[in-house]
Enzyme design. Structure first.
Site, PDB file in Angstrom:
ATOM      1  N   ARG B  24      36.732 -26.256  22.589  1.00 39.96           N
ATOM      2  CA  ARG B  24      36.632 -25.510  23.852  1.00 39.96           C
ATOM      3  C   ARG B  24      35.939 -24.156  23.613  1.00 39.96           C
ATOM      4  NH1 ARG B  24      37.784 -20.664  25.913  1.00 39.96           N
ATOM      5  NH2 ARG B  24      39.792 -20.657  24.820  1.00 39.96           N
ATOM      6  N   ASP B  25      36.604 -23.252  22.943  1.00 43.67           N
ATOM      7  CA  ASP B  25      36.079 -21.894  22.760  1.00 43.67           C
ATOM      8  C   ASP B  25      34.812 -21.903  21.904  1.00 43.67           C
ATOM      9  OD1 ASP B  25      35.820 -19.152  22.616  1.00 43.67           O
ATOM     10  OD2 ASP B  25      37.540 -18.831  21.323  1.00 43.67           O
ATOM     11  N   HIS B 220      44.545 -14.507  17.890  1.00 40.54           N
ATOM     12  CA  HIS B 220      43.224 -15.121  18.038  1.00 40.54           C
ATOM     13  C   HIS B 220      42.217 -14.111  17.480  1.00 40.54           C
ATOM     14  CE1 HIS B 220      40.393 -17.811  20.340  1.00 40.54           C
ATOM     15  NE2 HIS B 220      39.631 -16.741  20.236  1.00 40.54           N
ATOM     16  N   HIS B 222      38.818 -12.701  15.646  1.00 35.19           N
ATOM     17  CA  HIS B 222      37.383 -12.970  15.494  1.00 35.19           C
ATOM     18  C   HIS B 222      36.880 -12.268  14.243  1.00 35.19           C
ATOM     19  CE1 HIS B 222      35.931 -14.539  19.656  1.00 35.19           C
ATOM     20  NE2 HIS B 222      37.034 -15.124  19.261  1.00 35.19           N
ATOM     21  N   CYS B 253      27.851 -18.563  15.635  1.00 36.85           N
ATOM     22  CA  CYS B 253      26.618 -18.848  14.900  1.00 36.85           C
ATOM     23  C   CYS B 253      26.084 -17.585  14.233  1.00 36.85           C
ATOM     24  CB  CYS B 253      25.564 -19.394  15.857  1.00 36.85           C
ATOM     25  SG  CYS B 253      24.028 -19.772  15.010  1.00 36.85           S
ATOM     26  N   ASN B 262      34.132 -16.438  16.012  1.00 39.68           N
ATOM     27  CA  ASN B 262      35.448 -17.058  15.855  1.00 39.68           C
ATOM     28  C   ASN B 262      35.795 -17.205  14.380  1.00 39.68           C
ATOM     29  OD1 ASN B 262      36.888 -17.858  18.260  1.00 39.68           O
ATOM     30  ND2 ASN B 262      35.104 -19.128  18.779  1.00 39.68           N
TER      31      ASN B 262
END
Lengths: 312, 312
Positions: B24-25, B220, B222, B253, B262
């Site tokens: 999803r993310d 979560h 990053h 990316c 992420n």
């Protein structure tokens, strides 16, 4: 320029020494050889960014490290440009001959490069593990007698590409021997970047038990598996206050297969700045330096902070 | 395949839930849109690698997230392939309409996406900060009444690109409201990756004081500034046991300017494996999955572990 919100953690030290290895360890592992003038400018800019210790080069035979074949030219130019301060920049000396050159140049801080494992001693030094000490002994004794500070790197402390797991006791043995030979600081190298935080804590505990307190130790973390900063955090909480890093992540080119993955100084400083830990480093100047050098090398800096700030 | 030496740290939890957000993310933030069949295969392979929770997709209007326009097709195919198990895969529902579709599909786990800051609420939801709760209330009430588990994401918890620093109290307020509305878990998003470990500890302390214990929280993180794993380690030591990550670092990316960064699931699992913390994840299968997907996307995975193991 964006900077982290400062939220200290009272469990951590308030001051850290960042030991910059980019001009030596970084450039030595880059596929591109840069001119001596660039190396001199790099060291000058790193000092100007507030880095307290910058390892300038290696007095190694040019056959082994062609990237640093101009070591004496670089050191002469640094002496002209920086004056007496240049004599405090640490320089790697692989052997007696290197030390003689360091003495002739009036240097006050040298480093030797040892292995924690049999395989790497053989590959890197062409010696058995126990023979490396015989090689270092006269170098370290002479350096100490001349009043020099001597740092000892120990490589493969957390894993070895040929042997796999490396017992903690083996690393403790190597560090103990090097301190007995006169090392004032031992830098624990995670050369292939496989270490994790519990391993760092276990090794530091064992070193402390062997009479080597955290203040004679440094952590040299590699980011090959993304673990470097987590390992730094574990060591910091343990009490270690010296950390090796390479400006821009120099030597860990993300596009090269043989990426060594040096921890980027900017990524380390971002964390330390966020924690309110004093380093004396000006992140904006450091990022500008790595961005300039990436231009010279013709590829983006591996450092995530440098890339994020360049994008933003 | 190389694996880390296992050295547990007794100060850390013995078991962790890795909450996989790649399908999803991750895919939502990739420039390339992949076919539904690839998405289905990705979820299936991630489950096969032992990931206990895999967020499958987002039931959002295709205009906003064209990469996930085939959400219902993907969910139908997953139901055919996985049977009842597919109903436990969490799915993001942005609004009432999304929830209705989730109910029709018989799903049992949904997620809503909230903001901790005024600027991002306006940009992402086109609402004032306090208005977002009015939007979520009927969705969360209906979901809860239907017996669903509801996860709430809170974005911009550690910094905001327009506002800069984000006060801890503001994040606590948002998390508290969402739990009061029925969230069973709040995922604290460092959306721009600027957070550092002391900030993580301070936020968790404040959340605990507001009656939100670590076991209703997830981090979560990053990796935009390279801080993700250090922040995970700080949260783990605090007592958090659920961590979001994206297979291969999907959605971050390294060659795109807009890298969201992420945290790569492999980099997280390497650390947890090294710490001897149980996750149920098979790293070799996970790396094979991310390598396969990188081939589909036509570029290397951002994950350092995936790249290191591919090189080695």
């Amino acid at each position: 320029m964006r900077s982290p919100q400062v939220v200290p953690d009272p469990a951590l030290p308030s001051r850290v020494t960042v030991y910059e290895v980019g001009p030596r360890d970084g450039l030595q592992n880059e596929p591109t050889t840069v001119p001596a003038a660039v190396k001199v400018e790099l060291v000058r800019r790193l000092l100007d960014a507030g880095l307290p210790v910058v390892e300038a080069t290696s007095l190694v035979h040019p056959r082994w490290v062609p990237q640093l074949a101009d070591a004496e030219e670089v050191l002469d130019a640094l002496a002209s440009s920086l004056g007496d301060r240049a004599r405090d920049l640490p320089v790697l000396v692989p052997n007696q001959r290197g030390l003689e050159r360091a003495l002739e140049l009036g240097l006050r801080h040298v480093a030797v490069f040892a292995s924690a494992t049999e395989s790497f001693a053989r590959r890197n030094l062409n010696r058995r593990l126990d023979e490396q000490y015989a090689m270092f002994e006269p170098v370290m004794t002479r350096a100490r007698d001349a009043g020099m500070r001597v740092r000892a790197y120990v490589s493969m402390c957390f894993g070895d590409p040929w042997e796999g797991d490396v017992p903690v006791a083996q690393v403790v043995g190597a560090a103990r021997r090097l301190v007995d030979l006169g090392a004032s600081q031992v830098s624990l190298g995670d050369t292939i970047g496989v270490g994790t935080p519990g391993h760092v804590v276990a090794l530091l505990d064992a070193l402390n038990e062997a009479g080597l307190p955290d203040d004679v130790l440094a952590l040299h973390a590699h980011d090959t598996y993304g673990q470097a900063l987590a390992n730094v955090l574990a060591a910091l909480r343990h009490g270690v206050t010296t950390f090796d890093a390479s400006a821009g992540g120099l030597g860990g080119c993300p596009y090269a297969e043989s990426a060594t993955g040096n921890l980027a100084t900017e990524d380390l400083v971002w964390m330390l700045d966020g924690l309110g830990i004093e380093t004396g480093v000006r992140l904006d100047r450091l990022v500008a330096t790595s961005t300039w050098l990436a231009g010279v090398l013709g590829r983006p800096a591996p450092s995530r902070v440098v890339r994020a700030l360049a994008d933003g």
